[in-house]
Design an enzyme around this catalytic site. Structure first.
Site, PDB file in Angstrom:
ATOM      1  CG  ASP A 107      19.358   0.341  30.792  1.00 20.61           C
ATOM      2  OD1 ASP A 107      18.357  -0.015  30.472  1.00 20.61           O
ATOM      3  OD2 ASP A 107      20.119  -0.304  31.605  1.00 20.61           O
ATOM      4  CG  HIS A 122      25.042  -0.945  21.723  1.00 22.29           C
ATOM      5  ND1 HIS A 122      24.007  -1.668  21.479  1.00 22.29           N
ATOM      6  CD2 HIS A 122      26.063  -1.853  20.846  1.00 22.29           C
ATOM      7  CE1 HIS A 122      23.897  -2.498  20.428  1.00 22.29           C
ATOM      8  NE2 HIS A 122      25.214  -2.573  20.031  1.00 22.29           N
ATOM      9  CG  ASN A 216      11.265 -10.539  22.147  1.00 23.98           C
ATOM     10  OD1 ASN A 216      10.225  -9.728  22.343  1.00 23.98           O
ATOM     11  ND2 ASN A 216      12.129  -9.917  21.760  1.00 23.98           N
TER      12      ASN A 216
HETATM   13  C1  BV8 Z   1      28.979  -1.262  13.341  1.00 25.95           C
HETATM   14  C2  BV8 Z   1      23.425   3.068  21.825  1.00 25.95           C
HETATM   15  C3  BV8 Z   1      30.829  -1.391  11.700  1.00 25.95           C
HETATM   16  C4  BV8 Z   1      23.052   4.418  21.286  1.00 25.95           C
HETATM   17  C5  BV8 Z   1      22.718   1.400  19.832  1.00 25.95           C
HETATM   18  C6  BV8 Z   1      24.583   0.476   6.898  1.00 25.95           C
HETATM   19  C7  BV8 Z   1      25.608   1.692   7.373  1.00 25.95           C
HETATM   20  C8  BV8 Z   1      26.080   1.705   8.706  1.00 25.95           C
HETATM   21  C9  BV8 Z   1      25.928   0.575   9.454  1.00 25.95           C
HETATM   22  C10 BV8 Z   1      25.238  -0.431   9.122  1.00 25.95           C
HETATM   23  C11 BV8 Z   1      24.575  -0.585   7.943  1.00 25.95           C
HETATM   24  N1  BV8 Z   1      23.510  -1.472   8.028  1.00 25.95           N
HETATM   25  C12 BV8 Z   1      23.912  -2.214   9.029  1.00 25.95           C
HETATM   26  C13 BV8 Z   1      24.627  -1.532   9.816  1.00 25.95           C
HETATM   27  C14 BV8 Z   1      25.140  -1.771  11.032  1.00 25.95           C
HETATM   28  C15 BV8 Z   1      24.172  -1.204  12.271  1.00 25.95           C
HETATM   29  C16 BV8 Z   1      22.950  -1.789  12.240  1.00 25.95           C
HETATM   30  O1  BV8 Z   1      22.992  -3.019  12.689  1.00 25.95           O
HETATM   31  N2  BV8 Z   1      21.822  -1.060  11.459  1.00 25.95           N
HETATM   32  C17 BV8 Z   1      20.603  -1.839  11.743  1.00 25.95           C
HETATM   33  C18 BV8 Z   1      19.581  -1.049  12.283  1.00 25.95           C
HETATM   34  C19 BV8 Z   1      20.410  -2.351  10.084  1.00 25.95           C
HETATM   35  N3  BV8 Z   1      25.229  -1.488  13.374  1.00 25.95           N
HETATM   36  C20 BV8 Z   1      26.061  -0.331  13.563  1.00 25.95           C
HETATM   37  O2  BV8 Z   1      26.213   0.816  13.005  1.00 25.95           O
HETATM   38  C21 BV8 Z   1      27.071  -0.792  14.768  1.00 25.95           C
HETATM   39  N4  BV8 Z   1      28.334  -0.665  14.234  1.00 25.95           N
HETATM   40  O3  BV8 Z   1      28.200  -2.147  12.754  1.00 25.95           O
HETATM   41  O4  BV8 Z   1      30.261  -1.062  13.056  1.00 25.95           O
HETATM   42  C22 BV8 Z   1      30.610  -0.664  10.774  1.00 25.95           C
HETATM   43  C23 BV8 Z   1      30.617   0.854  10.796  1.00 25.95           C
HETATM   44  C24 BV8 Z   1      30.443   1.494   9.667  1.00 25.95           C
HETATM   45  C25 BV8 Z   1      29.686   0.735   8.830  1.00 25.95           C
HETATM   46  C26 BV8 Z   1      29.361  -0.436   8.890  1.00 25.95           C
HETATM   47  C27 BV8 Z   1      29.674  -1.207   9.828  1.00 25.95           C
HETATM   48  C28 BV8 Z   1      26.686   0.122  15.877  1.00 25.95           C
HETATM   49  C29 BV8 Z   1      25.142  -0.290  16.572  1.00 25.95           C
HETATM   50  C30 BV8 Z   1      25.216   0.177  17.745  1.00 25.95           C
HETATM   51  C31 BV8 Z   1      24.292   1.325  17.795  1.00 25.95           C
HETATM   52  N5  BV8 Z   1      23.837   1.895  19.051  1.00 25.95           N
HETATM   53  N6  BV8 Z   1      22.801   2.057  21.141  1.00 25.95           N
HETATM   54  C32 BV8 Z   1      21.687   4.636  21.917  1.00 25.95           C
HETATM   55  O5  BV8 Z   1      21.100   3.941  22.523  1.00 25.95           O
HETATM   56  O6  BV8 Z   1      21.292   5.886  21.548  1.00 25.95           O
HETATM   57  S1  BV8 Z   1      21.730   0.343  19.308  1.00 25.95           S
HETATM   58  C33 BV8 Z   1      20.237   0.430  20.085  1.00 25.95           C
HETATM   59  O7  BV8 Z   1      19.552  -0.575  19.491  1.00 25.95           O
HETATM   60  C34 BV8 Z   1      20.179   0.389  21.636  1.00 25.95           C
HETATM   61  O8  BV8 Z   1      21.431  -0.253  21.933  1.00 25.95           O
HETATM   62  C35 BV8 Z   1      19.233  -1.003  21.387  1.00 25.95           C
HETATM   63  O9  BV8 Z   1      19.560  -1.724  22.500  1.00 25.95           O
HETATM   64  C36 BV8 Z   1      19.727  -1.818  20.323  1.00 25.95           C
HETATM   65  C37 BV8 Z   1      18.964  -3.051  19.906  1.00 25.95           C
HETATM   66  O10 BV8 Z   1      17.469  -2.693  19.859  1.00 25.95           O
HETATM   67  P1  BV8 Z   1      17.105  -3.734  20.968  1.00 25.95           P
HETATM   68  O11 BV8 Z   1      17.878  -3.754  22.283  1.00 25.95           O
HETATM   69  O12 BV8 Z   1      16.690  -5.019  20.513  1.00 25.95           O
HETATM   70  O13 BV8 Z   1      15.756  -2.791  21.249  1.00 25.95           O
HETATM   71  P2  BV8 Z   1      14.332  -2.776  20.176  1.00 25.95           P
HETATM   72  O14 BV8 Z   1      13.511  -1.665  20.862  1.00 25.95           O
HETATM   73  O15 BV8 Z   1      14.847  -2.828  18.856  1.00 25.95           O
HETATM   74  O16 BV8 Z   1      13.782  -4.101  20.596  1.00 25.95           O
HETATM   75  C38 BV8 Z   1      13.052  -4.457  22.037  1.00 25.95           C
HETATM   76  C39 BV8 Z   1      12.930  -5.800  21.892  1.00 25.95           C
HETATM   77  O17 BV8 Z   1      12.257  -6.359  23.246  1.00 25.95           O
HETATM   78  C40 BV8 Z   1      11.313  -6.075  20.962  1.00 25.95           C
HETATM   79  O18 BV8 Z   1      11.655  -7.369  20.365  1.00 25.95           O
HETATM   80  C41 BV8 Z   1      10.338  -6.285  21.850  1.00 25.95           C
HETATM   81  O19 BV8 Z   1       9.393  -7.298  21.480  1.00 25.95           O
HETATM   82  C42 BV8 Z   1      10.991  -7.006  23.229  1.00 25.95           C
HETATM   83  N7  BV8 Z   1      10.308  -6.426  24.510  1.00 25.95           N
HETATM   84  C43 BV8 Z   1       9.339  -5.567  24.559  1.00 25.95           C
HETATM   85  N8  BV8 Z   1       9.020  -5.581  26.165  1.00 25.95           N
HETATM   86  C44 BV8 Z   1       9.712  -6.736  26.622  1.00 25.95           C
HETATM   87  C45 BV8 Z   1      10.510  -7.545  25.605  1.00 25.95           C
HETATM   88  N9  BV8 Z   1      11.135  -8.411  25.730  1.00 25.95           N
HETATM   89  C46 BV8 Z   1      11.159  -8.758  26.878  1.00 25.95           C
HETATM   90  N10 BV8 Z   1      10.529  -8.401  27.947  1.00 25.95           N
HETATM   91  C47 BV8 Z   1       9.655  -7.154  27.913  1.00 25.95           C
HETATM   92  N11 BV8 Z   1       8.973  -6.753  28.796  1.00 25.95           N
END
Ligand code: BV8
Length: 248
Positions: A107, A122, A216
């Site tokens: 952002d 990202h 968090n």
């Molecule tokens: C990769 C941009 C190598 C886009 C994002 C199977 C097949 C393919 C890949 C995978 C697979 N299994 C695993 C993977 C790897 C995959 C992955 O990790 N999947 C997960 C979900 C299982 N990762 C990838 O694909 C990455 N690439 O590994 O390449 C590869 C290649 C091919 C095959 C294998 C490996 C690419 C990952 C990047 C994806 N792009 N964003 C867009 O935004 O549109 S990720 C997206 O999630 C955002 O960037 C976001 O930031 C990120 C992580 O989430 P969080 O930031 O943690 O946000 P979330 O909502 O989850 O949590 C918020 C937290 O804040 C909560 O805990 C909440 O309690 C807390 N909160 C709330 N309010 C507050 C607070 N904390 C503090 N203060 C507050 N007020």
């Protein structure tokens, strides 16, 4: 919300740190009104799982819909303002001898709050690139078509963000891993810690003997392993933490 108490030994560790690394996630922008990644999608997008939409396959299947999803989020983040948590991190950077901010967020709010030494793992929603050539494109002819076309090769433009299944920018990722290995204090703020490879960074720091602090309101896979856990919103906790570092 119970009173957030910052332990003295946490403050001593931060004040004495030679190298500080901070990993942020969508939670840091929540208090700016930017929905976190895993918050239920709203409005038009309610029926879609963001993990399904943030992929090459979704874009190839329906480029117009994915482009409009990003245009909606781009507009929302452009209207948002950095919050106290962003500003506290910018101040902390100025107080630490060696500071690296690693963000998963796209952002641009950290930059607007004054953070300088940062790695966007990202990408950034306010940048676009050619889907075919993967080169950044900042100007194009607006024919009204969505997505717009690359002025060089006429392929579609796409947001310059990392989609699921895509590799992270190698330079930024390498620098983030190196910083996690070398730091003596690592803060993980506002991330659910499920998206790899970013989620591994605090564990690498732990393995190397760093002090790891999680900020968090909710528990994550890191919570039990972290040296300190401050269970509260970053917009409240981070200013308190920086205040304590300022005046210890
Ligand atoms: C990769 C941009 C190598 C886009 C994002 C199977 C097949 C393919 C890949 C995978 C697979 N299994 C695993 C993977 C790897 C995959 C992955 O990790 N999947 C997960 C979900 C299982 N990762 C990838 O694909 C990455 N690439 O590994 O390449 C590869 C290649 C091919 C095959 C294998 C490996 C690419 C990952 C990047 C994806 N792009 N964003 C867009 O935004 O549109 S990720 C997206 O999630 C955002 O960037 C976001 O930031 C990120 C992580 O989430 P969080 O930031 O943690 O946000 P979330 O909502 O989850 O949590 C918020 C937290 O804040 C909560 O805990 C909440 O309690 C807390 N909160 C709330 N309010 C507050 C607070 N904390 C503090 N203060 C507050 N007020």
């Amino acid at each position: 919300m119970s009173e957030i108490v910052i332990p003295h030994d946490l403050i001593d560790a931060l004040r004495g740190a030679k190298s500080v690394v901070v990993l942020t996630g969508a939670g840091v922008s929540a208090e700016s009104g930017v929905p976190t990644f895993r918050d239920a999608q709203t409005g038009l997008w309610a029926k879609f799982d963001p993990q399904e939409l943030a992929t090459r396959e979704a874009f190839e299947r329906n480029p117009k819909m994915v482009w409009e999803w990003y245009a909606y989020r781009r507009e929302l983040t452009a209207r948002a303002e950095p919050n106290a948590g962003h500003y506290a991190l910018a101040e902390l950077e100025g107080r630490a001898s060696n500071f690296t901010l690693v963000t998963q967020n796209i952002d641009g709010l950290h930059q607007r709050a004054g953070s300088r030494n940062m790695l966007e793992l990202h990408g950034n929603i306010h940048r676009n690139k050619c889907f075919q050539e993967d080169v950044r494109i900042s100007r194009w002819i607006d024919s009204g078509e969505e997505p717009p076309r690359c002025p060089r090769c006429n392929s579609y433009l796409r947001p310059d963000v990392v989609w699921f299944g895509e590799m992270l920018p190698p330079v930024e990722l390498d620098e983030a891993f190196r910083a996690a290995v070398e730091c003596d204090v690592f803060l993980s703020i506002g991330t659910s810690g499920v998206v790899e490879p970013a989620a591994s960074l605090p564990f690498i720091a732990l393995q190397k003997g760093a002090i790891v602090i999680e900020v968090n309101p909710d528990a994550t896979p890191l919570s039990n392993a972290a040296t300190f856990r401050l269970a509260g919103p970053s917009g409240l906790v981070m200013p308190k933490l920086v205040e304590a570092v300022r005046h210890k």
